[in-house]
Scaffold this active site. Sequence first.
Site, PDB file in Angstrom:
ATOM      1  N   GLY A  60     136.061  -5.410 117.691  1.00  0.00           N
ATOM      2  CA  GLY A  60     135.468  -4.161 117.518  1.00  0.00           C
ATOM      3  C   GLY A  60     135.578  -3.617 116.169  1.00  0.00           C
ATOM      4  N   GLY A  61     136.443  -3.953 115.313  1.00  0.00           N
ATOM      5  CA  GLY A  61     136.560  -3.521 114.009  1.00  0.00           C
ATOM      6  C   GLY A  61     137.136  -1.874 114.023  1.00  0.00           C
ATOM      7  CB  VAL A  62     136.497   0.287 111.342  1.00  0.00           C
ATOM      8  CG1 VAL A  62     136.625   1.910 110.997  1.00  0.00           C
ATOM      9  CG2 VAL A  62     137.482  -0.293 110.455  1.00  0.00           C
ATOM     10  CE  LYS A  72     130.956  10.327 116.149  1.00  0.00           C
ATOM     11  NZ  LYS A  72     131.294   9.454 114.835  1.00  0.00           N
ATOM     12  N   GLY A 201     137.781  16.181 101.339  1.00  0.00           N
ATOM     13  CA  GLY A 201     136.417  15.249 101.303  1.00  0.00           C
ATOM     14  C   GLY A 201     135.651  15.957 102.483  1.00  0.00           C
ATOM     15  NE  ARG A 293     135.923   2.975 106.214  1.00  0.00           N
ATOM     16  CZ  ARG A 293     136.940   3.306 106.992  1.00  0.00           C
ATOM     17  NH1 ARG A 293     137.589   4.206 107.103  1.00  0.00           N
ATOM     18  NH2 ARG A 293     137.543   1.907 107.328  1.00  0.00           N
ATOM     19  CB  ALA A 341     128.378   1.118 113.391  1.00  0.00           C
ATOM     20  CG  HIS A 466     107.120  21.721 128.582  1.00  0.00           C
ATOM     21  ND1 HIS A 466     107.775  22.500 127.568  1.00  0.00           N
ATOM     22  CD2 HIS A 466     107.364  23.037 129.348  1.00  0.00           C
ATOM     23  CE1 HIS A 466     108.109  23.760 127.601  1.00  0.00           C
ATOM     24  NE2 HIS A 466     107.753  23.979 128.778  1.00  0.00           N
TER      25      HIS A 466
HETATM   26  P1  FAD Z   1     134.600  -3.138 110.193  1.00  0.00           P
HETATM   27  O1  FAD Z   1     134.364  -2.325 111.494  1.00  0.00           O
HETATM   28  O2  FAD Z   1     135.225  -2.496 109.444  1.00  0.00           O
HETATM   29  O3  FAD Z   1     135.168  -4.458 110.897  1.00  0.00           O
HETATM   30  C1  FAD Z   1     135.809  -5.462 109.905  1.00  0.00           C
HETATM   31  C2  FAD Z   1     136.829  -6.209 110.733  1.00  0.00           C
HETATM   32  O4  FAD Z   1     137.004  -7.304 109.918  1.00  0.00           O
HETATM   33  C3  FAD Z   1     138.079  -5.666 110.895  1.00  0.00           C
HETATM   34  O5  FAD Z   1     138.273  -5.669 112.605  1.00  0.00           O
HETATM   35  C4  FAD Z   1     139.210  -6.299 110.225  1.00  0.00           C
HETATM   36  O6  FAD Z   1     140.327  -6.358 111.053  1.00  0.00           O
HETATM   37  C5  FAD Z   1     138.503  -7.512 109.946  1.00  0.00           C
HETATM   38  N1  FAD Z   1     138.911  -8.406 108.793  1.00  0.00           N
HETATM   39  C6  FAD Z   1     139.187  -7.885 107.413  1.00  0.00           C
HETATM   40  N2  FAD Z   1     139.653  -8.892 106.720  1.00  0.00           N
HETATM   41  C7  FAD Z   1     139.798  -9.918 107.577  1.00  0.00           C
HETATM   42  C8  FAD Z   1     140.043 -11.194 107.125  1.00  0.00           C
HETATM   43  N3  FAD Z   1     140.464 -11.481 105.985  1.00  0.00           N
HETATM   44  N4  FAD Z   1     140.230 -11.953 108.263  1.00  0.00           N
HETATM   45  C9  FAD Z   1     139.834 -11.749 109.468  1.00  0.00           C
HETATM   46  N5  FAD Z   1     139.390 -10.594 109.703  1.00  0.00           N
HETATM   47  C10 FAD Z   1     139.567  -9.611 108.867  1.00  0.00           C
HETATM   48  N6  FAD Z   1     129.358   4.517 111.661  1.00  0.00           N
HETATM   49  C11 FAD Z   1     128.255   4.824 112.292  1.00  0.00           C
HETATM   50  O7  FAD Z   1     127.349   4.504 112.166  1.00  0.00           O
HETATM   51  N7  FAD Z   1     128.218   5.901 113.201  1.00  0.00           N
HETATM   52  C12 FAD Z   1     129.288   6.610 113.165  1.00  0.00           C
HETATM   53  O8  FAD Z   1     129.470   7.871 114.239  1.00  0.00           O
HETATM   54  C13 FAD Z   1     130.615   6.396 112.604  1.00  0.00           C
HETATM   55  N8  FAD Z   1     131.661   7.136 112.828  1.00  0.00           N
HETATM   56  C14 FAD Z   1     132.752   6.812 112.033  1.00  0.00           C
HETATM   57  C15 FAD Z   1     134.070   7.447 112.312  1.00  0.00           C
HETATM   58  C16 FAD Z   1     135.118   7.081 111.382  1.00  0.00           C
HETATM   59  C17 FAD Z   1     136.455   8.003 111.470  1.00  0.00           C
HETATM   60  C18 FAD Z   1     135.112   6.178 110.684  1.00  0.00           C
HETATM   61  C19 FAD Z   1     136.529   5.824 109.929  1.00  0.00           C
HETATM   62  C20 FAD Z   1     133.959   5.301 110.477  1.00  0.00           C
HETATM   63  C21 FAD Z   1     132.658   5.570 111.070  1.00  0.00           C
HETATM   64  N9  FAD Z   1     131.668   5.091 111.026  1.00  0.00           N
HETATM   65  C22 FAD Z   1     130.333   5.262 111.873  1.00  0.00           C
HETATM   66  C23 FAD Z   1     131.783   3.662 110.131  1.00  0.00           C
HETATM   67  C24 FAD Z   1     131.490   2.510 110.857  1.00  0.00           C
HETATM   68  O9  FAD Z   1     132.863   2.357 111.648  1.00  0.00           O
HETATM   69  C25 FAD Z   1     131.445   1.182 109.766  1.00  0.00           C
HETATM   70  O10 FAD Z   1     130.579   1.357 109.114  1.00  0.00           O
HETATM   71  C26 FAD Z   1     131.584  -0.071 110.722  1.00  0.00           C
HETATM   72  O11 FAD Z   1     132.868  -0.184 111.373  1.00  0.00           O
HETATM   73  C27 FAD Z   1     131.270  -1.187 109.670  1.00  0.00           C
HETATM   74  O12 FAD Z   1     131.316  -2.347 110.414  1.00  0.00           O
HETATM   75  P2  FAD Z   1     131.897  -3.743 109.857  1.00  0.00           P
HETATM   76  O13 FAD Z   1     131.078  -4.735 110.811  1.00  0.00           O
HETATM   77  O14 FAD Z   1     131.184  -3.987 108.375  1.00  0.00           O
HETATM   78  O15 FAD Z   1     133.197  -3.585 109.548  1.00  0.00           O
END
Ligand code: FAD
Length: 491
Positions: A60-62, A72, A201, A293, A341, A466
């Site tokens: 699920g990542g960030v 949210k 910020g 970021r 995302a 409406h």
């Molecule tokens: P990420 O979600 O960052 O996932 C990357 C994954 O890669 C992580 O799980 C990490 O552990 C893994 N990883 C890294 N390096 C390695 C490695 N060498 N080997 C194996 N695994 C690794 N975006 C929206 O569109 N709407 C929103 O409402 C929104 N709200 C947000 C609120 C907050 C507080 C934050 C911080 C961000 C928000 N974002 C939002 C931004 C969104 O979370 C990111 O744009 C999105 O998660 C990026 O997805 P990604 O798949 O590129 O990477």
Amino acid sequence: MISGDARLKNGPSVSEPISMADTRTTEVLVIGAGPGGYEAAIRAAQLGKKVLVIERENLGGVCLNVGCIPSKALIHAAKRVVEIRHAADLGITTGPVSVDVKKLQAWKRGVVDGLTGGIAQLFKANKVDWIQGTATFTAKDAVSVRGADGKETNVRFQNAIVATGSRPIEIPGFKFDRRTVIDSTGALDLEEAPKKLVVIGGGFIGLEIGQTMRRLGSEVTVVEAMDQILPGQDPDLVRVLARALQKEGIRILTGAKAKGLEPQKDGSVQVVIEAKGAEERLPADKVLVSVGRRPNTESLGLDKAGVKVTPKGLVETNDKAQTSVATIYAIGDITPGPALAHKASKEGLTAAAVIAGDKGAALDYRALPWAVFTDPEIATVGLTEAQAREKGLDPVVGRFPFAASGRAKSTQATDGFVKVVADKKTDLLLGVHIIGPEASNLIAEAALAIEMGATAHDLALTIHTHPTLPEALMEAAEGVHGRMIHAVNRS
Ligand code: FAD
């Protein structure tokens, strides 16, 4: 990097991380299981590819764990607090309102766990394998994976999709100590609202969390170095938001630079800022630094694979999401453009389609929406009026205020407006910009219209239910031609 909790969180009950004893081969290797990586993996498997995902922390990542979803959830709760406080306006009697932030956090964790656990199930259902570990390139067709237990595994791949995401930037004088100086992850996990919160910020993350904490009881000051919050966004929209935030008691300091911290005896700090040549000290129990970021690319060994990286650590790609090495794709926050995302997911789905042989698959960012989940919300898609002019187009604007919408009035949400930007010559929709209730949902209709090459006339001709908020889009589109019914048209 991997905490005990993190290691256990997603996998075991539904989809076990696979054993790491052997050297493995795969058709598609996905590094990172955020919204970019996990969707790419599922789509590649649906298209018949053998897929292996490497994730060092949580599925699920960030976004799902410490970003979009938990933020949210807290925003939703904080909005309920405000609604309950104002219920008396509607003749609804309530008692004093209090929030048990610990209980709120437990509910939020349940939301997150449900969604991240769902990814493990989806992997299983789509026959996507995954390893919990950290991947590093050793060649242009191989990575080494260090597992949570320290074991190394080599993986050879035909194609790789790199989706390693980003992390918060630290600024000089404000080292994250996870106690007083926190990043968004720390702020979203607070078990009580700080008495005084300084947010450094004024981007969307700082504003969303700042407003939430204000609603949960904090005194909040936002410090922004540029001359407006949400730098770069349409000032007409930002003005309405700034006014609403200030009305709630949030202090906004623009053109203000955070210079350093002065610790106090009682454990709090003073944040030293400089604004318009004068220094000021802002007392704080917590300081949230949310100034942007940084891409997670520096320890990936991309040089060993021959993948070019910009000085800022970003990986540039073509419209097929391919890097400088055609078999290695990069998606999401490690690529240029907004860190969102849905951008990551779209890029992931495109990369998977290209790998599976879809010659028509390509990225097109004309209809990439963007939302800020403050109250009121902001959402935009396509070109602003100024951007359209910069491109040599002749834009016409229709603008409809929510104060004239029956639905907005009857739900006490009249702040804001919809702005439709169309091309004078062709009437094609160029952009839609909304500040107001449900803007993040309303923008979907605009994105579809722009994606389909609709004109302002198409949007105006579409029959809208409406009384609903999307009627405001229809009216703003009518406004392009000077034909709004419920607001005065300016010739
Ligand atoms: P990420 O979600 O960052 O996932 C990357 C994954 O890669 C992580 O799980 C990490 O552990 C893994 N990883 C890294 N390096 C390695 C490695 N060498 N080997 C194996 N695994 C690794 N975006 C929206 O569109 N709407 C929103 O409402 C929104 N709200 C947000 C609120 C907050 C507080 C934050 C911080 C961000 C928000 N974002 C939002 C931004 C969104 O979370 C990111 O744009 C999105 O998660 C990026 O997805 P990604 O798949 O590129 O990477």
